[in-house]
Design a protein around this motif. Sequence first.
Motif, short mmCIF file in Angstrom:
data_model
loop_
_atom_site.label_atom_id
_atom_site.label_comp_id
_atom_site.label_asym_id
_atom_site.label_seq_id
_atom_site.Cartn_x
_atom_site.Cartn_y
_atom_site.Cartn_z
N PHE A 100 0.85 -1.19 0.00
CA PHE A 100 0.00 0.00 0.00
C PHE A 100 0.89 1.24 0.00
O PHE A 100 1.76 1.38 0.86
CB PHE A 100 -0.87 0.05 1.26
N PRO A 101 0.68 2.18 -0.92
CA PRO A 101 1.36 3.47 -0.77
C PRO A 101 0.83 4.19 0.47
O PRO A 101 -0.29 3.92 0.93
CB PRO A 101 0.95 4.24 -2.04
N SER A 260 -6.15 0.04 -3.88
CA SER A 260 -5.40 -0.94 -3.09
C SER A 260 -6.37 -1.91 -2.41
O SER A 260 -7.44 -1.50 -1.96
CB SER A 260 -4.54 -0.25 -2.04
N PHE A 261 -5.94 -3.18 -2.31
CA PHE A 261 -6.82 -4.23 -1.80
C PHE A 261 -6.13 -5.07 -0.73
O PHE A 261 -4.97 -5.44 -0.87
CB PHE A 261 -7.26 -5.15 -2.94
N ALA A 262 -6.87 -5.34 0.34
CA ALA A 262 -6.45 -6.29 1.37
C ALA A 262 -7.70 -7.07 1.78
O ALA A 262 -8.82 -6.54 1.73
CB ALA A 262 -5.86 -5.57 2.57
N PHE A 263 -7.51 -8.33 2.16
CA PHE A 263 -8.64 -9.18 2.52
C PHE A 263 -8.38 -9.86 3.84
O PHE A 263 -7.23 -10.17 4.19
CB PHE A 263 -8.90 -10.21 1.42
N ARG A 269 -0.90 -7.60 0.41
CA ARG A 269 -1.66 -6.44 -0.05
C ARG A 269 -1.25 -6.16 -1.48
O ARG A 269 -0.12 -6.42 -1.88
CB ARG A 269 -1.34 -5.20 0.81
N HIS A 270 -2.19 -5.61 -2.25
CA HIS A 270 -1.89 -5.31 -3.64
C HIS A 270 -2.50 -3.97 -4.05
O HIS A 270 -3.57 -3.58 -3.57
CB HIS A 270 -2.43 -6.40 -4.57
N THR A 271 -1.79 -3.28 -4.93
CA THR A 271 -2.29 -2.05 -5.55
C THR A 271 -2.30 -2.25 -7.06
O THR A 271 -1.33 -2.77 -7.62
CB THR A 271 -1.41 -0.84 -5.18
#
Length: 287
Positions: A100-101, A260-263, A269-271
């Motif tokens: 994540f930025p 950005s995604f987190a689960f 984490r991914h952007t």
Amino acid sequence: MSRKRLISFLIITVLLLSAFVSCGIPRMFPWRDDYQYTIDGNSMHFYRHFTDVDSKTWDLIPSRGTPIIRVYYLIIPEASLQSSASGIINSFTNRYRDSFPKSFGEGEAAYTSSLTTTSTDDETIRTGLYEMSIISQAADGSLVYEPSSSYFQGLDFFVASNADDEGAADGGEGEGGESGNALADEYSASYSFAQDTEGVTNGYYITMNLNGTNYRLGRMNGEPFSRDPADYTDEDDEFLPDDADGLENDAILRIYVTASFAFEDYTTRHTIVLSSSDYAYSQQLFI
């Protein structure tokens, strides 16, 4: 091996495995363009429930406060440098594709690069990617601002694409979210940008229409985009004072949107990665 030594060995093994798990062995969710998500200059779309290429079914629950929509702007100091400036977008999103930025506030660049130009004394000009700010009005009538990524957090800024019930259709978070409504399998966000000159002299804010709702956006310092080049070349502005001669009349403003995604239960984490051609808005800065 004696029974006592065997039991000791098994206990130590279990303890070591527990330590490894607690130390953060990453639990990864799949994340692929055109498979789990799509994005273009007008919209983004992601799947929460899907079956991957190995026939494994995933049912991901977004972590609280995610996804995060991120809005950035890039000022290309002269039109002839469009190709050179493209590396800024590629480098920034590749840096943060697996993280994540941070939220970038006043005076902070998300990514900078020096471009070659004949317009400055040293034949270089530093330009950068900055985060747009959300402009709102305080109780006393004054304008306040914050980084867009601090504001656009959560499923409420997405629309359920295949909702089976009213709660999911309204974008309710559910299943660990705040509203308690059921989650849909797919979500999308549509957006467009336009100049907003209301109350601004010789400049403009940017209106972002996100899923039918308008938001007022400004520069990273909360200021409108000025039509005067001198307003971009102070110490904490987008360009250094020594580079003032390099900001030409045909400078271009471009706006980029990513997320950005987190689960829950996953440590990764991914952007979403962008290319330089994935801009959502492009216009000459001083028009």
